[in-house]
Structures are given as C-alpha cells and as structure tokens.
Write a protein that holds these residues in place. Structure first.
Motif, PDB file in Angstrom:
ATOM      1  N   PHE A  86       0.842  -1.201   0.000  1.00 15.39           N
ATOM      2  CA  PHE A  86       0.000   0.000   0.000  1.00 15.39           C
ATOM      3  C   PHE A  86       0.873   1.245   0.000  1.00 15.39           C
ATOM      4  CE2 PHE A  86      -3.516   2.688   0.744  1.00 15.39           C
ATOM      5  CZ  PHE A  86      -3.171   3.597   1.731  1.00 15.39           C
ATOM      6  N   ASN A  87       1.887   1.233   0.873  1.00 17.43           N
ATOM      7  CA  ASN A  87       2.784   2.380   0.940  1.00 17.43           C
ATOM      8  C   ASN A  87       3.507   2.596  -0.379  1.00 17.43           C
ATOM      9  OD1 ASN A  87       2.472   3.751   3.294  1.00 17.43           O
ATOM     10  ND2 ASN A  87       4.142   2.752   4.396  1.00 17.43           N
ATOM     11  N   THR A  88       3.836   1.494  -1.052  1.00 23.68           N
ATOM     12  CA  THR A  88       4.514   1.633  -2.339  1.00 23.68           C
ATOM     13  C   THR A  88       3.605   2.370  -3.314  1.00 23.68           C
ATOM     14  OG1 THR A  88       5.566  -0.493  -1.928  1.00 23.68           O
ATOM     15  CG2 THR A  88       5.743   0.396  -4.149  1.00 23.68           C
ATOM     16  N   LEU A  89       2.334   1.955  -3.341  1.00 24.99           N
ATOM     17  CA  LEU A  89       1.407   2.624  -4.260  1.00 24.99           C
ATOM     18  C   LEU A  89       1.210   4.081  -3.863  1.00 24.99           C
ATOM     19  CD1 LEU A  89      -1.117  -0.303  -4.700  1.00 24.99           C
ATOM     20  CD2 LEU A  89       0.497   0.578  -6.376  1.00 24.99           C
ATOM     21  N   VAL A  90       1.143   4.328  -2.566  1.00 30.79           N
ATOM     22  CA  VAL A  90       0.997   5.719  -2.093  1.00 30.79           C
ATOM     23  C   VAL A  90       2.137   6.572  -2.643  1.00 30.79           C
ATOM     24  CG1 VAL A  90       1.273   7.140  -0.031  1.00 30.79           C
ATOM     25  CG2 VAL A  90      -0.368   5.271  -0.031  1.00 30.79           C
ATOM     26  N   LEU A  91       3.347   6.058  -2.551  1.00 36.04           N
ATOM     27  CA  LEU A  91       4.488   6.851  -3.019  1.00 36.04           C
ATOM     28  C   LEU A  91       4.475   7.020  -4.531  1.00 36.04           C
ATOM     29  CD1 LEU A  91       7.645   6.067  -0.889  1.00 36.04           C
ATOM     30  CD2 LEU A  91       6.028   7.925  -0.754  1.00 36.04           C
ATOM     31  N   ILE A  92       4.037   5.975  -5.227  1.00 35.22           N
ATOM     32  CA  ILE A  92       3.995   6.098  -6.686  1.00 35.22           C
ATOM     33  C   ILE A  92       3.007   7.191  -7.083  1.00 35.22           C
ATOM     34  CG2 ILE A  92       3.314   4.917  -8.801  1.00 35.22           C
ATOM     35  CD1 ILE A  92       4.502   2.384  -7.663  1.00 35.22           C
ATOM     36  N   VAL A  93       1.843   7.197  -6.424  1.00 32.71           N
ATOM     37  CA  VAL A  93       0.873   8.254  -6.724  1.00 32.71           C
ATOM     38  C   VAL A  93       1.471   9.616  -6.383  1.00 32.71           C
ATOM     39  CG1 VAL A  93      -1.397   9.189  -6.198  1.00 32.71           C
ATOM     40  CG2 VAL A  93      -1.095   6.725  -6.371  1.00 32.71           C
ATOM     41  N   VAL A 118      -0.199  19.928  -2.502  1.00 31.20           N
ATOM     42  CA  VAL A 118      -0.885  19.492  -1.281  1.00 31.20           C
ATOM     43  C   VAL A 118      -1.132  17.987  -1.312  1.00 31.20           C
ATOM     44  CG1 VAL A 118      -3.029  19.652  -0.013  1.00 31.20           C
ATOM     45  CG2 VAL A 118      -1.920  21.725  -0.819  1.00 31.20           C
ATOM     46  N   LEU A 119      -1.555  17.499  -2.474  1.00 33.44           N
ATOM     47  CA  LEU A 119      -1.776  16.050  -2.598  1.00 33.44           C
ATOM     48  C   LEU A 119      -0.502  15.283  -2.321  1.00 33.44           C
ATOM     49  CD1 LEU A 119      -4.093  15.666  -5.727  1.00 33.44           C
ATOM     50  CD2 LEU A 119      -4.611  15.073  -3.365  1.00 33.44           C
ATOM     51  N   THR A 120       0.590  15.761  -2.919  1.00 28.27           N
ATOM     52  CA  THR A 120       1.874  15.088  -2.711  1.00 28.27           C
ATOM     53  C   THR A 120       2.202  15.021  -1.225  1.00 28.27           C
ATOM     54  OG1 THR A 120       2.614  16.020  -4.818  1.00 28.27           O
ATOM     55  CG2 THR A 120       4.303  15.073  -3.385  1.00 28.27           C
ATOM     56  N   ALA A 121       2.032  16.146  -0.561  1.00 25.91           N
ATOM     57  CA  ALA A 121       2.363  16.173   0.864  1.00 25.91           C
ATOM     58  C   ALA A 121       1.436  15.257   1.656  1.00 25.91           C
ATOM     59  CB  ALA A 121       2.282  17.608   1.380  1.00 25.91           C
ATOM     60  N   LEU A 122       0.148  15.274   1.310  1.00 23.43           N
ATOM     61  CA  LEU A 122      -0.788  14.413   2.032  1.00 23.43           C
ATOM     62  C   LEU A 122      -0.433  12.945   1.860  1.00 23.43           C
ATOM     63  CD1 LEU A 122      -4.250  16.107   1.441  1.00 23.43           C
ATOM     64  CD2 LEU A 122      -3.013  15.843   3.588  1.00 23.43           C
ATOM     65  N   THR A 126       0.537  10.272   4.620  1.00 20.65           N
ATOM     66  CA  THR A 126      -0.125   8.961   4.729  1.00 20.65           C
ATOM     67  C   THR A 126       0.906   7.861   4.887  1.00 20.65           C
ATOM     68  OG1 THR A 126      -1.815   9.782   3.216  1.00 20.65           O
ATOM     69  CG2 THR A 126      -1.751   7.400   3.606  1.00 20.65           C
ATOM     70  N   PHE A 127       1.935   7.953   4.058  1.00 22.04           N
ATOM     71  CA  PHE A 127       3.019   6.970   4.136  1.00 22.04           C
ATOM     72  C   PHE A 127       3.560   6.896   5.554  1.00 22.04           C
ATOM     73  CE2 PHE A 127       6.524   4.588   2.331  1.00 22.04           C
ATOM     74  CZ  PHE A 127       7.562   4.841   3.214  1.00 22.04           C
ATOM     75  N   LEU A 128       3.786   8.070   6.138  1.00 20.49           N
ATOM     76  CA  LEU A 128       4.388   8.078   7.471  1.00 20.49           C
ATOM     77  C   LEU A 128       3.429   7.527   8.517  1.00 20.49           C
ATOM     78  CD1 LEU A 128       6.325  11.460   7.413  1.00 20.49           C
ATOM     79  CD2 LEU A 128       7.259   9.163   7.421  1.00 20.49           C
ATOM     80  N   VAL A 129       2.143   7.796   8.344  1.00 21.15           N
ATOM     81  CA  VAL A 129       1.176   7.271   9.307  1.00 21.15           C
ATOM     82  C   VAL A 129       1.170   5.741   9.258  1.00 21.15           C
ATOM     83  CG1 VAL A 129      -1.285   7.072   9.753  1.00 21.15           C
ATOM     84  CG2 VAL A 129      -0.269   9.314   9.370  1.00 21.15           C
ATOM     85  N   VAL A 130       1.174   5.214   8.053  1.00 19.33           N
ATOM     86  CA  VAL A 130       1.205   3.751   7.906  1.00 19.33           C
ATOM     87  C   VAL A 130       2.453   3.191   8.561  1.00 19.33           C
ATOM     88  CG1 VAL A 130       1.423   1.881   6.238  1.00 19.33           C
ATOM     89  CG2 VAL A 130      -0.184   3.742   5.825  1.00 19.33           C
ATOM     90  N   LYS A 131       3.576   3.871   8.343  1.00 21.91           N
ATOM     91  CA  LYS A 131       4.832   3.408   8.927  1.00 21.91           C
ATOM     92  C   LYS A 131       4.736   3.409  10.442  1.00 21.91           C
ATOM     93  CE  LYS A 131       8.308   2.030   7.755  1.00 21.91           C
ATOM     94  NZ  LYS A 131       7.729   0.995   6.902  1.00 21.91           N
ATOM     95  N   ASP A 217      11.080   8.301  -3.397  1.00 20.84           N
ATOM     96  CA  ASP A 217      10.239   7.241  -3.945  1.00 20.84           C
ATOM     97  C   ASP A 217      11.087   6.106  -4.490  1.00 20.84           C
ATOM     98  OD1 ASP A 217       7.991   7.034  -6.824  1.00 20.84           O
ATOM     99  OD2 ASP A 217       8.146   5.789  -5.015  1.00 20.84           O
ATOM    100  N   LEU A 218      12.162   6.468  -5.193  1.00 24.38           N
ATOM    101  CA  LEU A 218      13.037   5.471  -5.790  1.00 24.38           C
ATOM    102  C   LEU A 218      13.595   4.508  -4.744  1.00 24.38           C
ATOM    103  CD1 LEU A 218      15.289   7.336  -8.365  1.00 24.38           C
ATOM    104  CD2 LEU A 218      13.695   5.481  -8.804  1.00 24.38           C
ATOM    105  N   VAL A 219      14.040   5.084  -3.620  1.00 18.57           N
ATOM    106  CA  VAL A 219      14.611   4.238  -2.577  1.00 18.57           C
ATOM    107  C   VAL A 219      13.576   3.207  -2.134  1.00 18.57           C
ATOM    108  CG1 VAL A 219      15.517   4.193  -0.238  1.00 18.57           C
ATOM    109  CG2 VAL A 219      16.220   5.988  -1.798  1.00 18.57           C
ATOM    110  N   TRP A 220      12.346   3.681  -1.956  1.00 15.07           N
ATOM    111  CA  TRP A 220      11.315   2.762  -1.494  1.00 15.07           C
ATOM    112  C   TRP A 220      11.009   1.684  -2.526  1.00 15.07           C
ATOM    113  CZ3 TRP A 220       9.582   1.721   3.120  1.00 15.07           C
ATOM    114  CH2 TRP A 220       8.491   0.857   3.230  1.00 15.07           C
TER     115      TRP A 220
END
Lengths: 239, 105, 566
Positions: A86-93, A118-122, A126-131, A217-220
């Motif tokens: 899920f986090n991977t997809l979040v970062l791709i978006v 704003v979307l990018t930041a949100l 989200t990624f960080l919340v999941v983490k 994103d690449l690192v992830w």
C-alpha cells in the motif's frame, strides 16, 4: 532549495513578478540559465550522495542476506507486505502528483500546481502514518532489535532474524526521516508557489524539490521487495 | 556572456512540457510493476526470485528517473550524474560481495 | 613583465599600487565586525575562517602526538598508562584526519582559489559553503568536548566489536561528531564539482584549467561518493552503541569484517581526498618555480581522475589479515599496484618539469622538492604494504605508521605549507619573511625524517603500533624518533608565528610577487570581494610561460589604482 546569494549589498530575492519581467539572477552567475543549470546539477550531485548513503545500507543488507538466507526469509515474512505494498502505491501516486505539479508550473496553472503539491504532501504524510502503525505493531510483538527482541519466535534463526530487523529499522527509519524532510520541503514549495514564485520561465525551485521527492520514492521502490517480499515464496505472504 | 556550458537547458525560456499521457503511462506502468513484483515474489523461482525482483525494480526506477525526473530530456551531464550514483553503488556491492562469495572457494 | 627575470619576493614593481591599496577595498576590508565574518558568503573569507579552525585543530592533534612521543621515548610506560595511551592515539588520529587533513587544502586553498582560478566571482553555492564551515565547527566542538571528557580508545578506525560492544569510552558521541563533520566534506565537494562544471570563464576549456583545479575536482568526486558511506557506517555504529541493535555483534551472527568493508570503502578513498589536493598544489608550485609548463599536462590531469577512480577499488588492502577471502585479497592487491601508477606518473612529470627549468628555491619550492622525495618513499612503501605476503609481516606495526606519515605528513602537510606560503601574499597582501621560511622548511624536513625514518626500521623489526610500551631493543630508534618529533614541532611552530606576524609587519605584496602564471596572479593582492573587475575571458593555455606573456583580456579597463602587472 535555491541558492541565491545573500550578498551584503544585494537586494532581497524576487517575490511575485508581473509576467514578462525577467527575474533577477544571483550576483555570482552570468545569467539565469547558468544559475538554473547549476542549481539542477547541485541537486543531482546531492542525490548522488544520497544514493551512496542508502547504498551502504543496501550493501549491509545484501551481505547479511547472502550469509543468512533462511533467517532473512523467515524474518521478512513477519513484515506486513500488504501495508508495504500500500505504501509503495501511495508513493507512486505521490510521484505522479509531484510531476503534475511541476507540469502545472510549466503550463502556468497555479491552482493546479498548489493542489498537486498538497496532494503530494498528504500522500507523504499517509506513508508516514502507515509506517507508524507498522512500527508500533513491531514494538508490540517484541520485534524491535535490541535486548528485547523475541528471539524464540524464529526458532533456530532467532539471532540472525534480529539482524534482519536491525537492517529493516535502520533502512526504513532513515527513509522515513528523508520523507519528513520531504514534507518540510513541500511546505516550502507550497509557500513559494502561493506567492507566485514559480512561473513557466522560472520554476527551478519546484523542479529540484521534485527531484528530491522522486528520489525518496526510488529508494522505497527498492526497499519494498527487498525487505517485505523476501520470503513470500517460501513462507507465503503472511500477516 | 554565456558560459561554455556543455548542456542546453530544456527550459531556457520555453519549458519542455511532457504530454499528460506520458505521465499517466509511466504511472500505470509503475503500478503494474508493483503488482508484478508482489505476484512473482509468491512463486518459488529459487535464486531467480532476487533477480526478477531487482530487474522489475530497476525498470520502475528507470521510468521514474527518465520521465518523472526528466532525465531523458536533460543534458548529457545530468545523464552522467544520474548514472554515476548507481554505478558506484554497484561497485561497492561487487567488491564487497567478492570477499564474502569467494571465502568458501 | 619579463618572464625570465626573477622578481625577488616582496619587491613588487607596483610599490605605488600597493601603497594605494591601503585605501582600496579588499575582501578583508569589505565589512568589519563579527557579523561580517561569521555571516559571510565570500569564499575567500570562508577560506580564512577554515584556516583558523584547522590550525587550531592541528595544534590539538599535535599535542596528542607530543604526549605520545614523550611516552614512546622510553620502552617503559612512564608517562601515561595503557588506557590513556589508547585514547591519545585515537584522538590524535580522529582530530588530524577529520579536522585537519581532510579539510585542509580543499577548504582553505580550494575555497580561496577555485573560483578565482576559473574566473568566477564565487563558488556555485556560497551559502552552502558557509553552512559547511559551521557544520565543521559543530563537529569539531563535539570532538573537543569528547577529548576533554576522556576521549575514545578504539583507534580512529572504530573496529567492531570493540567499539560497538566492549569499549567503555564515548563511542556514540564521537560517532555523532564524525557523522556531522562528514557533511561538511560532502557539501564542499558538491560545491566544487558544480562550480568547476558550470562556472568556468569563457575560453577556459577543461584542458586549459590549472592542474590544481583538476586535482580539486577529482578530490571533490571522492568526497561526494565516499563520505556518505562513512556517514552510514558511523550511523550504524551509533545505533549499535545506543540501541544495541546487534548489527555488528558476532554473538548473534553480526560480522565485524562487514564493518571494516564499509569503513574502508570510505577511508581508503579518504586518503586520496587528503593527498590529491596536495598533488594539485605541487603542480602549481613546480610550474611557478621552474617557470615552465608542467610536463605532460594531460597525463597529470588524467592521473588525478585515475587515482580518484582506482582509489575506490583497493580498500581490501587494509584487511588482508582479517580473514578476507584470499581471492578478494589478490584482486585488491593487484589494483593497489595499479593505483600507484598514476601517482608515479605525477612524480615523473614533476621531476621532468624541473629539467631545464629556471629553478628558484623559494620556501614553497623547498616544500615542493621535499614532497617529491618524501612522497616517493611514502608511496613506494604503500606498494610494499599492498603485497599480501609483506603485509602479513608488517601489518599493525610501525612500518604502516611510518608509511602513512610519509604520505600524510611528509607529503600532504608539506604541500599544504608550500601552498600556504605560495599563496599567502595573494590571500593577505603581505610577504612572509623568506629567510625564516626557508629555514623553517629545512627544520621541518630534518625533523620529519628523523621522526619517521626510524619507524620504518622498528616496524620492520616487529614493533607493533598502538602500544605504549615496547621491547628494549627498539629503544634507540624510538628515542631518535621522539627527538625528531621535537625538531619537527619547532619547524611547525615557526610558520605559526611568522605568518601571523607578517600580516602586520610583512612586506606588502603586489599582484604577482612570484612572476607566476594563472588567473589568481592577474588580480590584486588581496583580491576585491568580487575577485575580478569585469568579465574574464581566457585565451591561453595553462602555465603559458615562455610565450609572449599577456594577461587575460578584460572587457572593461581595471581601475587605475589597481593596475595589474603583465
């Protein structure tokens, strides 16, 4: 991120400019093109250092994985690949929205640019919340590397599994830190974008911020399969 | 006076705008790649698992670098810089693993 | 001015211009007070800030060395105990390497000269330049605090598992200090790379660049590629130390050799970070004091790059005795032989430049000539160490210690002093006292050799390093070594006294007291804040001695008072 010189006798750098007015160039550059090319190259050089920084962790990972393949596969299956995926997809978006925000700057669509930032930041948040939830569950299961590590959960591979988790936390922790920096960067980009700082003639600031974001994103993209999907074919995707 | 740069900026005046289709195309390729990665990870390919995962990740990374990061449309210098980092990591891998893999010979 | 007549140092022909320079603004007088210095973004002022800081750390690191040599003067442990001695050599290494050698030439001479030599007004990112100095200061303060509060005893190499698990000293704090300081290096390297790519004056193609710039560029490449790996390694060590995560703990399968791989991946290229700038200085000094173009310019230029690249592939030669696979060791050994070749190319080319040159044995030239000989010794002994069979015998002995002091002190510090003296008049508009300079150079040379040559001998005879006591049979040479150290100390003290003295009482210097070629010698001493009065165009090769000399063209005429010497 731009490196305009704060020279003692220089005026402060530009705010919103009427269209057609050439923005001022920093004192030590010949022209805007040189300044922008320089700033871009500077960000790429910085990204090279980041590649080496993470690369060393990947090296440690690779060495230990080759030494203890079974332990690593077993330990990996204790990670939640669904959350990782899920986090991977979040970062791709988020990379898409980042690229879109730059495109909006290029095509002079300020509101679209702001929305995408704003979307990018949100998405990053989200990624960080999941983490956070992932880390919390590891903490509850006594899988934090250190003296509290639940060695018994891994049978004969207990100690080596602890090494896997050391690497997992070091890598994802460092990555999360970079994400936090990325969020702060997005904050700066948003403020500047709102002030009209980015125009089709001059958007280097958001462009190089984008480079940084894409790098995170690449690192992830590499971290996800190497940490989460290691043992999927052996132990099956676990929870 | 223009410096003797070895690059020609894509956006010296007119920005090089990629069509929306490019961005969406890359996006869907990345999503597909992610799904593919998860799927192939569940199949036992032995030693190939790692290679397949790395190949897919590398393709995804290349798409991000070439299109999202505009390297395809940037100067040769940016090309070289973007390649350098990865090349150097590979060097670090290769020489370190050279030790560990040959210890049993 | 004629390119063949020797202009005695200090006696510039523009006496009236120098007198007039008291009224004109230079980078030194452009703004007074703490804030104008501590918030400067002028690369020249930042260079001076670095000069002061690294000199300070040189003294600190040197004091540790003094105590060590005092202890080692006699075989028994009579000055300090073993624990303290461990902390002394560790702190000596950390301070000297990270706070003196790595920054020295790049941060001082590089910062000052790179923009000027390429015809630019400043580096690409002036604010980042200032930040990198502050990062250095923070890292340095942390290290100072550690030194005061007991130090670290792991050796500057921080080998695990001693450093990660068993040491009782402040490893985590030191790790933080080194981690932070690494970013200073990274940012400087980043700045140089981008500056050299993007800010060269029109007409200044890569192969017209001074070799100093080639060397700085190669150094910057290494800084950017290698230092992040050190940062990661130290980060892991810190995590291990603070949270006991177990990544290098052998009792749970952690691999101390992995730590060494990661550590030396940086630390071997780091030695090239230290020596390459010195080699760059050497090219400038040799050219200036033989009044000849450096022989084989492109070979020297490419050799800088070759050293930088090959230097990344040899780190395993520090690990021959660790259980590293013999096949890997063989590869590292062969590549170590190979990396010596570009260094040798430089030595041959500098020597060839001397042939039929118009040689002036000024202070900088004395240091340069010393470099050639001492670097040959240091470099060759490095090749000996790269042979596995030899290394098995002399690893961790004083042979190694002598080898690296020959390259780091006998070569690098000499190059730094030579460069400092050479560009001193440019940086401060004053000449140092030449006779004292030459005298000090000779003292340094004698003291250095007396200190470190005996160490080759006792090392080969088996005296191990990092011990405060040793068998009686090594007594005489150690006493000689300590005696040499005191002479070396006097030699270093002299410039530390006469150089500041010269700031107020030295002879005023004109734009080109040495009659040398190079963009920096076409502007005033000291330069104005913006370096040049107008845009710079370059239309001649580097080191264009022996041709009809003409300065690079200016679009506008320079002001009258600062008439530039042709």
């Amino acid at each position: 991120m731009s490196a305009e010189i704060a020279h003692a006798h220089e005026h402060e750098h530009a705010r919103a400019l009427p269209p057609g007015v050439r923005p001022p160039v920093s004192n030590h550059f010949e022209d805007l093109e040189q300044q922008e090319e320089t700033e871009k190259l500077g960000m790429w050089t910085f990204l090279i250092t980041e590649v080496m920084f993470f690369g060393a962790l990947f090296t440690a990972y690779t060495v230990y994985r080759s030494l203890y393949p079974e332990a690593f596969m077993l330990a990996s299956s204790h990670l939640d690949w669904k959350l990782g995926g899920f986090n991977t997809l979040v970062l791709i978006v988020s990379s898409l929205t980042m690229a879109m925000s730059i495109r909006a700057a290029q095509t002079n669509k300020r509101n679209l640019m702001l929305v995408n930032i704003v979307l990018t930041a949100l998405l990053g948040a989200t990624f960080l919340v999941v983490k956070y939830f992932e880390y919390k569950s590891k903490y509850d299961l006594h899988l934090m590397p250190g003296p509290t590590f639940d060695v018994a959960a891994f049978g004969e591979w207990g100690p080596q599994a602890r090494i896997f988790f050391s690497i997992y936390f070091a890598m994802t922790g460092l990555h999360a830190f970079h994400m936090v920096v990325g969020l702060i960067l997005m904050g700066w980009v948003f403020v500047k974008a709102k002030q009209g700082h980015f125009t089709p003639q001059r958007y280097i600031g958001i462009e190089i911020s984008g480079l940084y974001w894409h790098f995170v994103d690449l690192v992830w993209i590499f971290l996800f399969p190497m940490l989460y999907l290691l043992g999927a074919h052996v132990h099956g995707p676990a929870h | 006076m223009a410096p003797p740069t070895d690059s020609h900026a894509a956006h010296a005046g007119e920005p090089h705008v990629l069509p929306l289709s490019t961005y969406w195309g890359v996006f869907f390729a990345l999503v597909a790649g992610t799904i593919l990665t998860v799927w192939t990870a569940t199949i036992d390919l032995g030693a190939l698992n790692l290679i397949v995962a790395l190949v897919i990740a590398t393709i995804k990374a290349s798409l991000v670098i070439l299109f999202f990061m505009h390297v395809k449309y940037s100067s040769k210098l940016v090309w070289i810089f973007s390649a350098m980092g990865f090349f150097w990591v590979v060097l670090m891998f290769a020489f370190t693993l050279m030790d560990f893999y040959t210890r049993s010979w | 001015m004629s390119s063949t007549t020797h202009t005695p140092p200090g006696q510039s022909r523009e006496a009236h211009a120098s007198a007039a320079s008291e009224e004109r603004s230079t980078y030194l007088t452009d703004g007074y007070g703490w804030k104008s210095w501590l918030l400067t973004v002028d690369h020249k002022r930042i260079a001076v800030l670095y000069l002061i800081s690294i000199s300070f750390f040189f003294l600190i690191g040197g004091s540790f060395a003094v105590l060590m040599r005092l202890e080692l003067a006699t075989p028994k442990g009579d000055v300090v105990d073993a624990e303290t001695y461990n902390r002394l050599f560790t702190m000596h290494g950390i301070v000297m390497i990270f706070f003196f050698l790595v920054p020295s030439i790049p941060a001082v001479l590089g910062n000052f000269l790179v923009p000027i030599m390429i015809g630019a007004r400043d580096l690409a990112f002036p604010k980042i330049n200032l930040i990198s100095w502050y990062i250095y200061v923070v890292g340095g303060l942390i290290t100072l605090w550690i030194a005061i509060s007991g130090g670290v005893d792991t050796g500057w190499t921080f080998y695990t598992p001693y450093s990660s698990t068993y040491s009782n000293s402040q490893v985590a704090m030191t790790a933080i200090g080194v981690f932070i300081t690494g970013f200073s290096s990274i940012l400087t390297g980043l700045n140089f790379i981008v500056t050299i790519h993007k800010m060269r004056a029109p007409g200044l193609t890569w192969f017209r660049l001074p070799l100093f710039i080639w060397a700085q560029y190669a150094t910057a490449l290494i800084m950017v590629l290698a230092t992040p790996v050190l940062a990661t390694t130290i980060f892991l060590l810190g995590l291990e130390r603070i949270f006991r995560i177990g990544i290098f703990d052998p009792t749970i399968g952690g691999d101390p050799v992995l730590f060494q791989h990661l550590f030396w991946f940086y630390s071997h290229p780091a030695v090239y970070i230290m020596i390459l700038p010195g080699m760059g200085v050497m090219s400038e000094l040799i050219a200036a004091f033989t009044k000849k173009r450096v022989f084989g310019y492109s070979f020297v230029a490419f050799s800088s790059l070759a050293i930088a690249i090959l230097g990344f592939m040899v780190w395993g030669h520090h690990m021959f005795t660790t259980g590293q696979s013999p096949y890997a060791s063989m590869v590292f050994s062969v590549l170590t032989m190979l990396v010596a070749v570009p260094s040798a190319v430089k030595v041959f080319n500098w020597t060839a430049t001397l042939y039929k040159g118009s040689i002036e044995m000024t202070t900088p030239m004395l240091y340069a000539v010393a470099f050639i000989g001492l670097f040959t010794i240091g470099g060759l002994t490095g090749v000996f160490l790269g042979i596995m069979a030899v290394d098995r015998h002399v690893h961790d002995t004083y042979f190694v210690v002598a080898h690296f002091h020959y390259v780091m002190v006998g070569s690098m510090v000499m190059a730094f002093l030579g460069g400092l003296h050479f560009w001193w008049p440019k940086m401060f508009g004053r000449m140092y006292p030449e006779a004292l300079g030459r005298f000090a150079a000779i003292i340094v040379f004698v003291g250095f050799n007396l200190t470190f040559m005996p160490q080759f001998i006792v090392g080969f005879q088996g005296m191990p390093r990092r011990y405060h006591v040793y068998p009686e049979e090594f007594g005489v040479f150690n006493l000689l070594s300590s005696a040499g150290a005191s002479i070396l100390g006097v030699g270093y003290l002299m410039p530390m006294l006469y150089l500041p003295w010269s700031l107020k009482w030295g002879k005023k210097a004109g734009p080109n007291p040495w009659g040398a070629k190079g963009l920096e010698w076409t502007i005033e001493s000291p330069p104005i804040t913006h370096n040049f009065h107008g845009p710079v165009v370059v239309d001649e090769e580097a080191y264009a001695y022996g041709e009809i000399p003409h300065a690079p063209k200016f679009v506008e005429r320079p002001e009258e008072e600062s008439k530039v010497v042709r």
